[in-house]
Write a protein that holds these residues in place. Structure first.
Motif: not given
Length: 253
Positions: A112-122
């Motif tokens: 299992x891999x969980x990924x939270x990414x992109x908020x800093x971009x926005x």
């Protein structure tokens, strides 16, 4: 002679049973890798690093006696898609206990891999600091598209190394408990980005973790100040979203 033969057969059968049990048990153990930004790291509204959603997920798996390994050591506050992509390209290594592991070796082993990414971009583009008018940002949706293209490159590389379950978080509106005006202004951007993210996750046969409505319906998941990081209750809610998917897709089998 017959007795020896029977004993030999018995030892062989016992050996087969033990090997079968070993591999059956081994296959049920879960190697869990949590990747991403400050949400994966566990940054609080008070700017400290504490328990993240990944920590709560790992505790659940440990309680179920199915956890083989867990780390959030590759997650870092402030990370954008391009930062994590760079780690993959450089095959970044970290030390976990007495061992040194690389991000690619961890991805290969991961169940299992969980990924939270992109908020800093926005929010880098929006430069949130005060309430603002969305009309000031004529190119905001073009910018979201550009950010999602960076996520696309990242997910492509992640899928190359990991063939198992990859769960990718969508975005929540971080201002619902701070300012209705600011929340309403940002909401169309969040919804647009989530729609793009859903399609991207599907493209790579990954699992989308939807947390938007959950955060929208619970004020205690976010602080009542200008801060994008969730409370402890918010992190637990994120973990429950992952746990529900794990129960459905993996542990129910």
């Amino acid at each position: 002679m017959k007795r020896r033969y029977k004993l030999l057969i018995g030892f062989i059968i016992t050996g087969i049973i033990l090997v079968t049990i070993f591999f059956a048990t081994k296959d049920k153990k879960i190697y869990y890798l949590s990747l991403g930004d400050s949400l994966a790291a566990g940054q609080t509204p008070n700017n400290t690093i504490e328990e993240s959603y990944g920590d709560y997920v790992s505790e659940y798996l440990k309680d179920k006696e199915v956890l083989e390994f867990y780390t959030k050591g590759f997650a870092k506050s402030g990370y954008r898609s391009i930062d994590l992509l760079e780690d993959l390209e450089n095959n970044k290594s970290i030390r976990v206990g007495k061992k040194e592991i690389t991000i690619k070796s961890a991805l290969i082993k991961a169940d299992i891999v969980t990924v939270s990414i992109g908020s800093n971009d926005l929010f880098y583009k929006l430069n949130i600091g005060n309430e603002f008018d969305l009309n000031e940002f004529d190119d905001i949706y073009t910018y979201v598209d550009e950010s999602i293209r960076d996520v696309d490159k990242l997910l492509y590389e992640l899928r190359k190394s990991c063939k198992e379950q990859i769960m990718v978080f969508g975005f929540y509106n971080p201002f619902t408990n701070f300012s209705t005006t600011l929340a309403d202004t940002v909401e169309p951007i969040i919804l647009y980005a989530n729609d793009k993210m859903k399609k991207l996750v599907k493209k790579y046969d990954m699992t989308y973790v939807d947390i938007h409505d959950t955060f929208l319906a619970n004020d205690n998941y976010l602080p009542s100040k200008l801060e994008i990081h969730p409370t402890k209750a918010g992190y637990k809610a994120m973990s429950r979203s992952v746990i529900n998917l794990i129960d459905k897709k993996m542990l129910a089998k």
